[in-house]
Design an enzyme around this catalytic site. Structure first.
Site, PDB file in Angstrom:
ATOM      1  N   ASP A   3      -8.722 -43.405   4.637  1.00 10.96           N
ATOM      2  CA  ASP A   3      -9.677 -44.296   3.970  1.00 10.96           C
ATOM      3  C   ASP A   3     -10.104 -43.808   2.573  1.00 10.96           C
ATOM      4  O   ASP A   3      -9.785 -44.451   1.565  1.00 10.96           O
ATOM      5  CB  ASP A   3     -10.886 -44.606   4.870  1.00 10.96           C
ATOM      6  CG  ASP A   3     -11.489 -43.389   5.561  1.00 10.96           C
ATOM      7  OD1 ASP A   3     -11.060 -42.245   5.260  1.00 10.96           O
ATOM      8  OD2 ASP A   3     -12.394 -43.565   6.393  1.00 10.96           O
ATOM      9  N   ASP A  44      -8.961 -31.718  12.908  1.00 13.21           N
ATOM     10  CA  ASP A  44      -7.790 -32.562  13.157  1.00 13.21           C
ATOM     11  C   ASP A  44      -6.626 -31.951  12.405  1.00 13.21           C
ATOM     12  O   ASP A  44      -6.794 -31.378  11.322  1.00 13.21           O
ATOM     13  CB  ASP A  44      -8.021 -33.980  12.630  1.00 13.21           C
ATOM     14  CG  ASP A  44      -9.143 -34.685  13.378  1.00 13.21           C
ATOM     15  OD1 ASP A  44      -9.339 -34.374  14.559  1.00 13.21           O
ATOM     16  OD2 ASP A  44      -9.835 -35.516  12.765  1.00 13.21           O
ATOM     17  N   ASP A  92     -15.378 -30.539  14.030  1.00 19.47           N
ATOM     18  CA  ASP A  92     -14.099 -30.517  14.752  1.00 19.47           C
ATOM     19  C   ASP A  92     -12.944 -30.511  13.758  1.00 19.47           C
ATOM     20  O   ASP A  92     -13.129 -30.774  12.581  1.00 19.47           O
ATOM     21  CB  ASP A  92     -13.983 -31.693  15.739  1.00 19.47           C
ATOM     22  CG  ASP A  92     -14.399 -33.000  15.114  1.00 19.47           C
ATOM     23  OD1 ASP A  92     -14.012 -33.242  13.949  1.00 19.47           O
ATOM     24  OD2 ASP A  92     -15.108 -33.776  15.776  1.00 19.47           O
TER      25      ASP A  92
HETATM   26  P1  ATP Z   1     -16.567 -37.009  10.775  1.00 20.73           P
HETATM   27  O1  ATP Z   1     -15.706 -36.577  11.944  1.00 20.73           O
HETATM   28  O2  ATP Z   1     -17.311 -35.929  10.102  1.00 20.73           O
HETATM   29  O3  ATP Z   1     -17.373 -38.199  11.064  1.00 20.73           O
HETATM   30  P2  ATP Z   1     -14.009 -37.635   9.618  1.00 20.73           P
HETATM   31  O4  ATP Z   1     -13.607 -37.926   8.202  1.00 20.73           O
HETATM   32  O5  ATP Z   1     -13.356 -36.467  10.264  1.00 20.73           O
HETATM   33  O6  ATP Z   1     -15.566 -37.505   9.622  1.00 20.73           O
HETATM   34  P3  ATP Z   1     -12.943 -39.193  11.771  1.00 20.73           P
HETATM   35  O7  ATP Z   1     -13.421 -40.494  12.280  1.00 20.73           O
HETATM   36  O8  ATP Z   1     -12.990 -37.998  12.632  1.00 20.73           O
HETATM   37  O9  ATP Z   1     -13.755 -38.932  10.430  1.00 20.73           O
HETATM   38  O10 ATP Z   1     -11.456 -39.432  11.259  1.00 20.73           O
HETATM   39  C1  ATP Z   1     -10.589 -38.390  10.850  1.00 20.73           C
HETATM   40  C2  ATP Z   1      -9.775 -38.842   9.643  1.00 20.73           C
HETATM   41  O11 ATP Z   1      -8.977 -39.984   9.991  1.00 20.73           O
HETATM   42  C3  ATP Z   1     -10.599 -39.294   8.439  1.00 20.73           C
HETATM   43  O12 ATP Z   1     -10.978 -38.209   7.640  1.00 20.73           O
HETATM   44  C4  ATP Z   1      -9.640 -40.225   7.743  1.00 20.73           C
HETATM   45  O13 ATP Z   1      -8.695 -39.507   7.007  1.00 20.73           O
HETATM   46  C5  ATP Z   1      -8.920 -40.897   8.897  1.00 20.73           C
HETATM   47  N1  ATP Z   1      -9.599 -42.149   9.322  1.00 20.73           N
HETATM   48  C6  ATP Z   1     -10.514 -42.301  10.298  1.00 20.73           C
HETATM   49  N2  ATP Z   1     -10.907 -43.579  10.419  1.00 20.73           N
HETATM   50  C7  ATP Z   1     -10.224 -44.268   9.498  1.00 20.73           C
HETATM   51  C8  ATP Z   1     -10.173 -45.647   9.112  1.00 20.73           C
HETATM   52  N3  ATP Z   1     -10.939 -46.552   9.720  1.00 20.73           N
HETATM   53  N4  ATP Z   1      -9.327 -45.999   8.114  1.00 20.73           N
HETATM   54  C9  ATP Z   1      -8.553 -45.074   7.517  1.00 20.73           C
HETATM   55  N5  ATP Z   1      -8.561 -43.775   7.815  1.00 20.73           N
HETATM   56  C10 ATP Z   1      -9.368 -43.359   8.787  1.00 20.73           C
HETATM   57 MG    MG Z   2     -13.610 -35.867  12.390  1.00 21.88          MG
END
Ligand code: ATP
Ligand code: MG
Length: 453
Positions: A151, A77, A75
């Site tokens: 993060d 963002d 996905d």
């Molecule tokens: P995936 O969707 O593949 O699990 P992702 O990195 O996209 O990985 P998401 O949970 O979709 O993870 O979050 C999108 C973005 O938001 C992350 O890449 C990060 O930059 C930020 N993020 C998400 N959760 C946190 C957190 N707990 N603390 C800080 N930043 C966060």
């Molecule tokens: Mg994601």
């Protein structure tokens, strides 16, 4: 209206961020080599539309990380300097969601693009209730602040699909290349702010095959107990992400290595601290991983049913040892297991009913006489119950022959089905079973004894 005023006031009184107040590195497409074909058209459209309206807009987070690794993101963002109301105004199907921090979901057919406004780093004046809970976190900030709130360095990259540039505030591209997971800022502080980041560290390291940077890894075992303060629903979501990442076996191995499993998540205690059930659980997880990697869907109810089955079995056996009746004993064992889990790990209700059904069907597979098998194959949840039965057979918990019989029954025509039932009624089948299994089934119609050991 109020939000717009707040946004205006914020831009007038910009705060100085504590972390990441530098200019980003700008990395051109020639240098980073992202394959533009992997970018969703909808994400591209959102960026272009916002940019044409005079805003900045970038693909951000996991999608950029995956693109750099030449993986198609699941996905997309987007982060922008436009406010939620401004974002919404540019799209036909856009919805503002979230209370604490507003986001916009822009829909294109089945695809949802999540668009958020750059967030401020310091929220000293956010709305807090009398218990300290944050009620409103709608403070918008600069892009470098937004990046510093993320993060890991590899999750804080901004990709502009129109120019092809990647903006990098924290040496994230270097870390992707070195296959290293590094926390932005002081790791211990960041884990204290949000303990779920410890689980995220493990998940990303396992999923991407990255090493966790030593300073990022070191505090985890010391701070593991902070996970207890995380609300159950959030923990459940994170566990689900971990188990359905396509790398659950690697994740579980890492959790164990980082000391994150003990006494923290009741589900993990069950998975990791019952050697008797380990074979079954690991088999279930590796099959789930295979399905996810092959792009197939998986059912969380089925997954949790496999993870908790050994707990149910142990409780069922304890009751059988006290001469309780089999089926009521199973139902009580199921209740106990569910109760112990939901206390801390809020397994959602719809998954719980799937689990109950899958477990409840298992003794019915033992009845291979009369009309029972005909009724069972018509059951709405037969397929899930049958897959579960095959898993038990593959894990050597029940005779392989039992699973085979059902496979044959499932695919047989009416006459052949009658023959299979006769065969089962004669107390055996043409398929050989081990001596151990035969002994256990002695005295019944070939499958009467509980499969519990
Ligand atoms: P995936 O969707 O593949 O699990 P992702 O990195 O996209 O990985 P998401 O949970 O979709 O993870 O979050 C999108 C973005 O938001 C992350 O890449 C990060 O930059 C930020 N993020 C998400 N959760 C946190 C957190 N707990 N603390 C800080 N930043 C966060
Ligand atoms: Mg994601």
């Amino acid at each position: 209206m109020i939000n717009r005023v707040i946004a205006r006031v914020q831009t007038l009184f910009k705060r100085k961020p504590k972390r990441g107040g530098r200019d980003p590195k700008r990395i051109s497409s020639r240098e980073h080599g992202i394959n533009g074909e992997l970018v969703s058209r909808s994400a591209l459209r959102v960026c272009e539309t916002l940019q044409k309206a005079g805003h900045r807009a970038y693909i951000v987070g996991g999608a950029v990380r995956d693109l750099l690794l030449d993986i198609a993101p699941k996905d997309f963002d987007i982060a922008t300097d436009a406010t939620p109301e401004q974002i919404k105004s540019h799209f036909r199907r856009a919805f503002i969601i979230g209370r604490r921090f507003k986001l916009v979901h822009v829909m294109f057919g089945q695809e949802t693009i999540e668009v958020s406004t750059f967030r401020a780093l310091v929220n000293a004046d956010r709305l807090i209730d009398e218990h300290g809970r944050v009620l409103s976190d709608n403070l918008y900030g600069e892009q470098n602040e937004d990046s510093a709130r993320r993060d890991f360095t590899i999750n804080a990259l901004y990709y502009d699909p129109t120019t092809g540039d990647v903006l990098d505030y924290h040496e994230g591209v270097k870390d992707v290349r070195a296959r290293r997971l590094r926390m932005i800022g002081e790791p211990a502080d960041r884990y204290r702010e949000d303990p779920v980041r410890m689980l995220r560290a493990v998940r990303f390291a396992a999923k991407l095959g990255f090493a966790i940077d030593e300073a990022t890894r070191e505090p985890i075992h010391r701070m593991a107990e902070l996970i207890e303060n995380v609300p159950a629903a959030r923990l459940f979501d994170e566990m689900l992400k971990l188990l359905t990442s396509g790398h659950s076996v690697a994740c579980i191995t890492r959790l164990r290595a980082e000391g994150l499993h003990h006494g923290l998540l009741p589900l993990l205690d069950v998975i990791l601290e019952q050697p008797a059930g380990e074979r079954f659980v690991m088999l279930a997880l590796s099959r789930t991983d295979e399905r996810v990697r092959a792009g197939k869907s998986i059912s969380p109810g089925y997954l949790f049913a496999t993870l908790l089955w050994n707990d149910v079995l142990a409780k069922w056996n304890a009751r059988l040892a006290k001469d309780e009746h089999r089926i009521p004993a199973l139902n009580l064992a199921i209740d106990e297991t569910i109760e112990a889990q939901t206390e801390k790990l809020a397994i959602q209700r719809r998954f719980v009913s799937d689990m109950r059904e899958i477990w409840g069907l298992q003794p019915r597979f033992e009845r291979r006489t009369g009309r029972s098998p005909f009724r069972l194959v018509e059951h709405l949840r037969f397929r899930a119950g049958y897959d579960f039965l095959l898993l038990r057979a593959a894990a050597d918990e029940i005779p392989v022959e039992q699973g085979d019989w059902w496979t044959r029954f499932l695919h047989a025509g009416p006459d052949e089905r009658e023959k299979l039932i006769e065969e089962a009624a004669r107390g055996g089948s043409s398929t050989a079973t081990t001596g151990k299994r035969r002994r256990r089934r002695r005295g019944g119609n070939g499958d009467g004894a509980p499969s519990a050991v």
